[in-house]
Design an enzyme around this catalytic site. Structure first.
Site, mmCIF file in Angstrom:
data_model
loop_
_atom_site.group_PDB
_atom_site.id
_atom_site.type_symbol
_atom_site.label_atom_id
_atom_site.label_comp_id
_atom_site.label_asym_id
_atom_site.label_seq_id
_atom_site.Cartn_x
_atom_site.Cartn_y
_atom_site.Cartn_z
ATOM 1 N N ARG A 118 0.892 -1.171 0.000
ATOM 2 C CA ARG A 118 0.000 0.000 0.000
ATOM 3 C C ARG A 118 0.920 1.209 0.000
ATOM 4 N NH1 ARG A 118 -5.540 1.217 3.195
ATOM 5 N NH2 ARG A 118 -6.214 -0.106 1.470
ATOM 6 N N HIS A 145 -7.016 1.176 -6.885
ATOM 7 C CA HIS A 145 -7.264 0.238 -5.785
ATOM 8 C C HIS A 145 -7.920 -1.019 -6.373
ATOM 9 C CE1 HIS A 145 -7.663 -1.239 -1.851
ATOM 10 N NE2 HIS A 145 -8.580 -0.432 -1.337
ATOM 11 N N GLN A 148 -9.821 -3.824 -4.215
ATOM 12 C CA GLN A 148 -11.130 -3.382 -3.737
ATOM 13 C C GLN A 148 -12.199 -3.577 -4.802
ATOM 14 O OE1 GLN A 148 -12.198 -1.943 -0.641
ATOM 15 N NE2 GLN A 148 -14.119 -2.508 -1.646
ATOM 16 N N ASP A 236 -17.293 7.056 -2.510
ATOM 17 C CA ASP A 236 -16.138 6.862 -1.625
ATOM 18 C C ASP A 236 -15.899 8.191 -0.912
ATOM 19 O OD1 ASP A 236 -13.839 5.878 -0.394
ATOM 20 O OD2 ASP A 236 -12.571 6.053 -2.173
ATOM 21 N N CYS A 275 -16.441 1.410 -0.468
ATOM 22 C CA CYS A 275 -15.302 0.565 -0.075
ATOM 23 C C CYS A 275 -14.987 0.655 1.414
ATOM 24 C CB CYS A 275 -14.072 0.931 -0.901
ATOM 25 S SG CYS A 275 -13.430 2.584 -0.567
ATOM 26 N N ARG A 303 -13.542 -8.826 0.570
ATOM 27 C CA ARG A 303 -12.105 -8.575 0.418
ATOM 28 C C ARG A 303 -11.321 -9.849 0.757
ATOM 29 N NH1 ARG A 303 -10.104 -3.457 0.685
ATOM 30 N NH2 ARG A 303 -8.256 -4.489 -0.157
#
Ligand code: CP
Ligand code: NVA
Length: 317
Positions: A118, A145, A148, A236, A275, A303
């Site tokens: 990340r 991402h 996700q 988001d 998310c 996930r």
């Protein structure tokens, strides 16, 4: 020549744009099977896949930014597939004191079988992948991402069947998650309408990429237009990790809030996805995120299942 740990063949998981549609489909379909296997066994905390397909594998998880879902789901995924994980905070590593990403990549390749990163910047992810001798997985960057959005596609299909031809609406910041959704719309052949203010649109080159690859992706500044007849509405946070202009963002993005009025424009059985983490009262109201259309908890749990499938794909299993 320090290639004693060269473990090819392997595949990096860097962005959905780098996948072929049949590879993306394979990952989703395998995740469904993995979820069924785990669910049949009660997928309690002690669940281990009976085949232990990653029994000889280890994963270094490097975080330059905070995480709850990604950290726990990856660690549990490799554990449940029979492997082991090491969690590393970028600031606790020599990386945080200036050791280069490329040197870090070389060193980690001598210790572990895969690296999950990340990263603050997408360039760091690319540098890691160019210098690692093991698979590298994008666990979020400022650009994208992909893990996700694979979980999001899995969630959509669990609730509504094949995503192909369905209308997905995005309302809010044209951020990293939006970029991966643009990639996904091309891969999975769904329609994607993004409503973003002109200040916070997704990168032009990503929209161009979608157009050049036959994607049904459009950009509007009108959230009601995006939501109209949608099978799923997604948003988001307005302030992603690393964003510094919070006040300006909140003011500009306010008309893009997903609330009951916006949801009314979508299909009666439309889904709502986010998310997480959510900033309730900003990009989404409590009424929507806790309401009957919301599938956020399945999305978060998925996930775990998609991470397993991504890990197996990286190792060619
Ligand atoms: N959605 C997501 O990636 O969450 P975390 O930041 O908690 O990992
Ligand atoms: N866009 C958000 C996603 C968090 C999972 C961020 O980058 O902070």
């Amino acid at each position: 020549m320090n290639d004693f740990k060269l473990k090819k063949p392997f595949r990096h998981f860097l962005d959905l744009a780098a996948l072929k549609p049949d590879e993306a489909r394979e990952i989703i379909d395998k995740a469904k099977i993995l979820k069924t296997t785990a669910t049949e066994k009660g997928h309690g905390k002690g669940f281990i896949h009976p085949d232990r397909p990653l029994a000889d594998k280890s994963l270094a998880m490097v975080f330059e930014k905070p995480s709850t879902r990604t950290r726990v789901s990856f660690e549990m995924s490799i554990h449940q597939l029979g492997g082991t994980a090491i969690v590393l905070q970028g600031n606790d590593m020599q990386l945080g004191r200036g050791e280069t990403v490329s040197d870090t990549a070389q060193v980690l390749s001598g210790f572990v079988d895969a690296v999950m990163l990340r990263a603050d910047s997408h360039e760091s992810l690319l540098e890691m992948s160019e210098n690692a001798k093991v698979p590298v997985i994008n666990a979020l960057t400022d650009f994208s991402h992909p893990c996700q959005v694979m979980a999001d596609v899995l969630t959509f299909e669990e609730h509504r069947g094949p995503i192909k031809g369905k209308k997905i609406a995005w309302s809010g910041d044209g951020n990293n998650v939006a970029v991966s959704w643009i990639h996904a719309a091309v891969l999975f052949d769904c329609e994607l309408v993004l409503a973003c203010p002109k200040e916070f649109c997704p990168p032009t080159q990503v929209l161009e990429w979608a157009k050049n690859n036959g994607g049904k992706v459009t950009l509007t500044h009108d959230p009601d237009q995006a939501a109209l007849g949608a099978d799923c509405i997604i948003t988001d946070t307005w302030i992603s990790m690393g964003d510094t202009d919070a006040d300006e963002r909140i003011a500009i993005l306010a008309p893009y809030q997903v609330n009951k009025k916006l949801m009314r424009g979508a299909k009666d059985d439309s889904l709502f996805m986010h998310c997480l983490p959510a900033h309730r009262g900003e990009e989404v109201t409590d009424e929507v995120i806790d309401g009957p259309h919301s599938v956020i908890w399945d999305e978060a749990e998925n996930r775990l299942h998609i991470q397993k499938s991504i890990l197996l794909w990286c190792f060619g299993k």
